[in-house]
Design a protein around this motif. Structure first.
Motif, PDB file in Angstrom:
ATOM      1  N   VAL A  57     -16.529 -38.094  -0.783  1.00  0.00           N
ATOM      2  CA  VAL A  57     -17.033 -36.922  -1.500  1.00  0.00           C
ATOM      3  C   VAL A  57     -18.337 -36.483  -0.840  1.00  0.00           C
ATOM      4  CG1 VAL A  57     -17.844 -36.018  -3.703  1.00  0.00           C
ATOM      5  CG2 VAL A  57     -15.952 -37.656  -3.651  1.00  0.00           C
ATOM      6  N   LYS A  58     -18.396 -35.224  -0.440  1.00  0.00           N
ATOM      7  CA  LYS A  58     -19.585 -34.665   0.202  1.00  0.00           C
ATOM      8  C   LYS A  58     -20.132 -33.516  -0.641  1.00  0.00           C
ATOM      9  CE  LYS A  58     -21.337 -32.665   4.509  1.00  0.00           C
ATOM     10  NZ  LYS A  58     -21.006 -32.253   5.892  1.00  0.00           N
ATOM     11  N   PRO A  59     -21.320 -33.675  -1.255  1.00  0.00           N
ATOM     12  CA  PRO A  59     -21.880 -32.597  -2.075  1.00  0.00           C
ATOM     13  C   PRO A  59     -22.408 -31.459  -1.213  1.00  0.00           C
ATOM     14  CG  PRO A  59     -22.843 -34.757  -2.604  1.00  0.00           C
ATOM     15  CD  PRO A  59     -22.134 -34.895  -1.300  1.00  0.00           C
ATOM     16  N   ASP A  60     -22.582 -30.310  -1.848  1.00  0.00           N
ATOM     17  CA  ASP A  60     -23.288 -29.195  -1.216  1.00  0.00           C
ATOM     18  C   ASP A  60     -24.779 -29.493  -1.194  1.00  0.00           C
ATOM     19  OD1 ASP A  60     -21.017 -27.807  -0.731  1.00  0.00           O
ATOM     20  OD2 ASP A  60     -21.219 -26.420  -2.419  1.00  0.00           O
ATOM     21  N   PRO A  61     -25.544 -28.842  -0.319  1.00  0.00           N
ATOM     22  CA  PRO A  61     -26.998 -29.082  -0.312  1.00  0.00           C
ATOM     23  C   PRO A  61     -27.651 -28.563  -1.581  1.00  0.00           C
ATOM     24  CG  PRO A  61     -26.423 -27.300   1.193  1.00  0.00           C
ATOM     25  CD  PRO A  61     -25.132 -27.922   0.753  1.00  0.00           C
ATOM     26  N   PRO A  62     -28.725 -29.199  -2.044  1.00  0.00           N
ATOM     27  CA  PRO A  62     -29.453 -28.708  -3.227  1.00  0.00           C
ATOM     28  C   PRO A  62     -30.238 -27.453  -2.903  1.00  0.00           C
ATOM     29  CG  PRO A  62     -30.584 -30.585  -2.287  1.00  0.00           C
ATOM     30  CD  PRO A  62     -29.319 -30.426  -1.497  1.00  0.00           C
ATOM     31  N   TRP A  79     -36.138 -29.062  -7.519  1.00  0.00           N
ATOM     32  CA  TRP A  79     -34.912 -28.480  -6.989  1.00  0.00           C
ATOM     33  C   TRP A  79     -33.788 -28.610  -8.017  1.00  0.00           C
ATOM     34  CZ3 TRP A  79     -36.755 -33.258  -5.472  1.00  0.00           C
ATOM     35  CH2 TRP A  79     -35.919 -34.348  -5.650  1.00  0.00           C
ATOM     36  N   THR A  80     -32.712 -27.905  -7.767  1.00  0.00           N
ATOM     37  CA  THR A  80     -31.513 -27.981  -8.604  1.00  0.00           C
ATOM     38  C   THR A  80     -30.409 -28.665  -7.812  1.00  0.00           C
ATOM     39  OG1 THR A  80     -30.854 -25.778  -7.866  1.00  0.00           O
ATOM     40  CG2 THR A  80     -32.080 -25.928  -9.936  1.00  0.00           C
ATOM     41  N   ASN A  81     -29.638 -29.497  -8.491  1.00  0.00           N
ATOM     42  CA  ASN A  81     -28.545 -30.210  -7.858  1.00  0.00           C
ATOM     43  C   ASN A  81     -27.363 -29.278  -7.596  1.00  0.00           C
ATOM     44  OD1 ASN A  81     -29.664 -32.770  -7.651  1.00  0.00           O
ATOM     45  ND2 ASN A  81     -29.096 -33.322  -9.733  1.00  0.00           N
ATOM     46  N   PRO A  82     -26.484 -29.643  -6.663  1.00  0.00           N
ATOM     47  CA  PRO A  82     -25.260 -28.859  -6.482  1.00  0.00           C
ATOM     48  C   PRO A  82     -24.387 -28.918  -7.733  1.00  0.00           C
ATOM     49  CG  PRO A  82     -25.178 -30.899  -5.219  1.00  0.00           C
ATOM     50  CD  PRO A  82     -26.580 -30.761  -5.718  1.00  0.00           C
ATOM     51  N   GLN A  83     -23.596 -27.911  -7.937  1.00  0.00           N
ATOM     52  CA  GLN A  83     -22.732 -27.853  -9.114  1.00  0.00           C
ATOM     53  C   GLN A  83     -21.714 -28.983  -9.091  1.00  0.00           C
ATOM     54  OE1 GLN A  83     -20.995 -23.954  -9.223  1.00  0.00           O
ATOM     55  NE2 GLN A  83     -22.911 -22.923  -9.761  1.00  0.00           N
ATOM     56  N   ASN A  84     -21.222 -29.318 -10.287  1.00  0.00           N
ATOM     57  CA  ASN A  84     -20.164 -30.321 -10.505  1.00  0.00           C
ATOM     58  C   ASN A  84     -20.665 -31.759 -10.399  1.00  0.00           C
ATOM     59  OD1 ASN A  84     -18.392 -28.094 -10.584  1.00  0.00           O
ATOM     60  ND2 ASN A  84     -18.010 -28.256  -8.385  1.00  0.00           N
ATOM     61  N   PHE A  85     -21.994 -31.966 -10.238  1.00  0.00           N
ATOM     62  CA  PHE A  85     -22.513 -33.326 -10.115  1.00  0.00           C
ATOM     63  C   PHE A  85     -23.591 -33.578 -11.172  1.00  0.00           C
ATOM     64  CE2 PHE A  85     -20.846 -32.602  -5.874  1.00  0.00           C
ATOM     65  CZ  PHE A  85     -20.201 -33.799  -5.608  1.00  0.00           C
ATOM     66  N   TRP A 110     -28.745 -30.342   5.055  1.00  0.00           N
ATOM     67  CA  TRP A 110     -30.107 -30.136   4.567  1.00  0.00           C
ATOM     68  C   TRP A 110     -30.201 -28.791   3.844  1.00  0.00           C
ATOM     69  CZ3 TRP A 110     -33.611 -33.849   4.316  1.00  0.00           C
ATOM     70  CH2 TRP A 110     -33.548 -34.931   5.192  1.00  0.00           C
ATOM     71  N   SER A 111     -31.007 -28.757   2.821  1.00  0.00           N
ATOM     72  CA  SER A 111     -31.238 -27.513   2.094  1.00  0.00           C
ATOM     73  C   SER A 111     -32.067 -26.561   2.938  1.00  0.00           C
ATOM     74  CB  SER A 111     -31.967 -27.802   0.782  1.00  0.00           C
ATOM     75  OG  SER A 111     -33.283 -28.284   1.044  1.00  0.00           O
ATOM     76  N   GLN A 112     -32.151 -25.321   2.508  1.00  0.00           N
ATOM     77  CA  GLN A 112     -33.041 -24.385   3.176  1.00  0.00           C
ATOM     78  C   GLN A 112     -34.486 -24.850   3.007  1.00  0.00           C
ATOM     79  OE1 GLN A 112     -32.342 -20.410   1.797  1.00  0.00           O
ATOM     80  NE2 GLN A 112     -30.446 -20.187   2.949  1.00  0.00           N
ATOM     81  N   ALA A 113     -35.254 -24.748   4.083  1.00  0.00           N
ATOM     82  CA  ALA A 113     -36.630 -25.234   4.061  1.00  0.00           C
ATOM     83  C   ALA A 113     -37.527 -24.283   3.272  1.00  0.00           C
ATOM     84  CB  ALA A 113     -37.156 -25.394   5.481  1.00  0.00           C
ATOM     85  N   MET A 114     -38.536 -24.879   2.622  1.00  0.00           N
ATOM     86  CA  MET A 114     -39.564 -24.111   1.916  1.00  0.00           C
ATOM     87  C   MET A 114     -40.915 -24.678   2.306  1.00  0.00           C
ATOM     88  SD  MET A 114     -40.095 -23.403  -2.190  1.00  0.00           S
ATOM     89  CE  MET A 114     -38.661 -22.348  -2.308  1.00  0.00           C
ATOM     90  N   SER A 115     -41.910 -23.786   2.512  1.00  0.00           N
ATOM     91  CA  SER A 115     -43.235 -24.204   2.983  1.00  0.00           C
ATOM     92  C   SER A 115     -44.284 -23.898   1.942  1.00  0.00           C
ATOM     93  CB  SER A 115     -43.584 -23.503   4.301  1.00  0.00           C
ATOM     94  OG  SER A 115     -42.646 -23.819   5.304  1.00  0.00           O
ATOM     95  N   ILE A 116     -45.374 -24.678   1.998  1.00  0.00           N
ATOM     96  CA  ILE A 116     -46.517 -24.488   1.114  1.00  0.00           C
ATOM     97  C   ILE A 116     -47.758 -24.960   1.838  1.00  0.00           C
ATOM     98  CG2 ILE A 116     -46.272 -26.748   0.007  1.00  0.00           C
ATOM     99  CD1 ILE A 116     -47.238 -25.509  -2.589  1.00  0.00           C
ATOM    100  N   GLY A 117     -48.909 -24.362   1.526  1.00  0.00           N
ATOM    101  CA  GLY A 117     -50.174 -24.749   2.141  1.00  0.00           C
ATOM    102  C   GLY A 117     -50.777 -23.599   2.916  1.00  0.00           C
ATOM    103  N   GLN A 118     -51.917 -23.867   3.535  1.00  0.00           N
ATOM    104  CA  GLN A 118     -52.645 -22.855   4.283  1.00  0.00           C
ATOM    105  C   GLN A 118     -51.989 -22.627   5.636  1.00  0.00           C
ATOM    106  OE1 GLN A 118     -56.740 -23.777   4.866  1.00  0.00           O
ATOM    107  NE2 GLN A 118     -57.226 -21.870   5.938  1.00  0.00           N
TER     108      GLN A 118
END
Length: 424
Positions: A223-228, A244-250, A327-335
């Motif tokens: 079983v391979k889940p979708d990325p969060p 983050w939110t988990n993939p559906q059905n899990f 891997w999920s889509q990357a998100m950045s934070i900081g200066q």
């Protein structure tokens, strides 16, 4: 005399009866009859048999059965047995009858019935046939062509599981590099027993020239889940909170996580393995309901941090825990770094290089003299030394002649003046 004789006779009778009871061998049961084997669906093998003829009426019949090498032993009163197994090899079942469920009791003569593998050249069968259940929504099967097959072979994949009324054919066959793949819908149903079953798969060609290949995929593995999906990043007290939110059905309890944090300034790359995602911060749990939270300690807010997350199933709910999601889509934070500095630097550097080249071209000769000064000529230096001395001598000679002439002229003037005065 009669009484002792009767006693002796009674004793002899009891002794004979006792010996007869101990020495009487246990009655062995006859073997089962009409043992047959058949195949249902794609990979379900069913053996059936009839009770032995002439069995003892005082025997409560049980049937002892096992596969080759005495695997999967079973003692049961049923006159049939089934097994879900790929039909790529020869499979045999041995069956005997006995009067109890005691495994130490010897059964009757064992009767064996085998099922042969499918016909065809084993080298023509497809290889590396494997199937993955993607996010509990569809199953994708891939395989490689067999060695003794034509490159233009048209393959067909059939599948079956317990929720289907009949065997279905996979219609969406396509190529992925050297592999051939096919996908079909397989949605998790509300009945929890659905996951306790398997999907039976068979791959063959349309012309029937290659040997069919079989596979059984348990629905509790592969079983391979979708990325969060990352919902929020925030700093608090020097810690980075990731939500983050988990993939559906899990369910959350059925997943494990990896959180990757990249710091572009410090050039660090940290991965945190998370068994149970929990921030222990009621403020974040209250702001985003239905999200998963994890705290990354010791992250400075004045640097740029990029976060990615991936998940996989764990053994609390599934047998397989090796298939990570993408891997999920990357998100950045900081200066973020000021791009003006880099743009200015990129513009100034070519100007400086060009000016340096011009200066080098203009003053190349002088620079060459400075770097590589000429080697003095000893003969020239010696000549110049002697030439200076001759000039000095000539100078002094000219001075003496001038002084002598001046003195003679002066003496002549004085003499003339004296003569004039004398004549007067």
């Amino acid at each position: 005399m009669e009484r002792p004789a009767r006693l002796c006779g009674l004793w002899a009778l009891l002794l004979y009866a006792g010996r007869g009871g101990v020495a009487a061998p246990a009655e062995s049961q006859p073997p089962v009859t009409n043992l047959s084997v058949s195949v249902e669906n794609l990979c379900t093998i069913i053996w059936t048999w009839n009770p032995p003829e002439g069995a003892s009426p005082n025997c409560s019949l049980k049937y002892f059965s096992h596969f080759g090498n005495k695997q999967d032993k079973k003692i049961a009163p049923e006159t049939h047995r089934s097994k879900e197994v790929p039909l790529n090899e020869r499979i045999c079942l041995q069956v005997g009858s006995q009067c109890s469920t005691n495994e130490s009791e010897k059964p009757s003569i064992l009767v064996e019935k085998c099922i042969s593998p499918p016909e065809g050249d084993p080298e023509s069968a497809v290889t590396e046939l494997q199937c993955i259940w993607h996010n509990l929504r569809y199953m994708k099967c891939t395989w490689l062509p067999g060695r003794n097959t034509s490159p233009d072979t048209n393959y067909t994949l059939y599948y079956w599981h317990n929720s289907l009324g009949k065997i279905l054919q996979c219609e969406n066959i396509y190529r992925e590099g050297q592999h051939i793949a096919c996908s079909f819908n397989l949605t998790k149903v509300k009945d929890s027993s659905f996951e306790q079953h398997s999907v039976q798969v068979m791959v063959k060609d349309n012309a029937g020239k290659i040997r069919p290949s079989f596979n059984i995929v348990p629905l509790t593995s592969h079983v391979k889940p979708d990325p969060p999906h990352i919902k929020n990043l925030s700093f608090q007290n020097g810690d980075l909170y990731v939500q983050w939110t988990n993939p559906q059905n899990f369910q959350s309890k059925c997943l494990s996580y990896e959180v990757e944090v990249n710091n572009s300034h410090a050039e660090t790359h940290d991965i945190f393995y998370v068994e149970e995602a929990k921030c222990q911060n009621t403020e974040f749990e209250r702001n985003l309901e239905g999200t998963i939270c994890f705290m990354v300690p010791g992250v400075l807010p004045d640097t740029l941090n990029t976060v990615r997350i991936r998940v996989k199933t764990n053994k609390l709910c599934y047998e397989d825990d090796k298939l990570w999601s993408n891997w999920s889509q990357a998100m950045s934070i900081g200066q973020k770094a000021n791009p003006t500095f880099y743009i200015t630097t990129l513009l100034i550097i070519p100007v400086i290089v060009a000016a340096a080249v011009i200066v080098l071209l203009l003053y190349l000769k002088r620079l060459k003299i400075i770097i590589f000064p000429p080697i003095p000529d000893p003969g020239k230096i010696f000549k110049e030394m002697f030439g200076d001395q001759n000039d000095d001598t000539l100078h002094w000679k000219k001075y003496d002649i001038y002084e002598k002439q001046t003195k003679e002229e002066t003496d002549s003037v004085v003499l003339i003046e004296s003569l004039k005065r004398a004549s007067q």
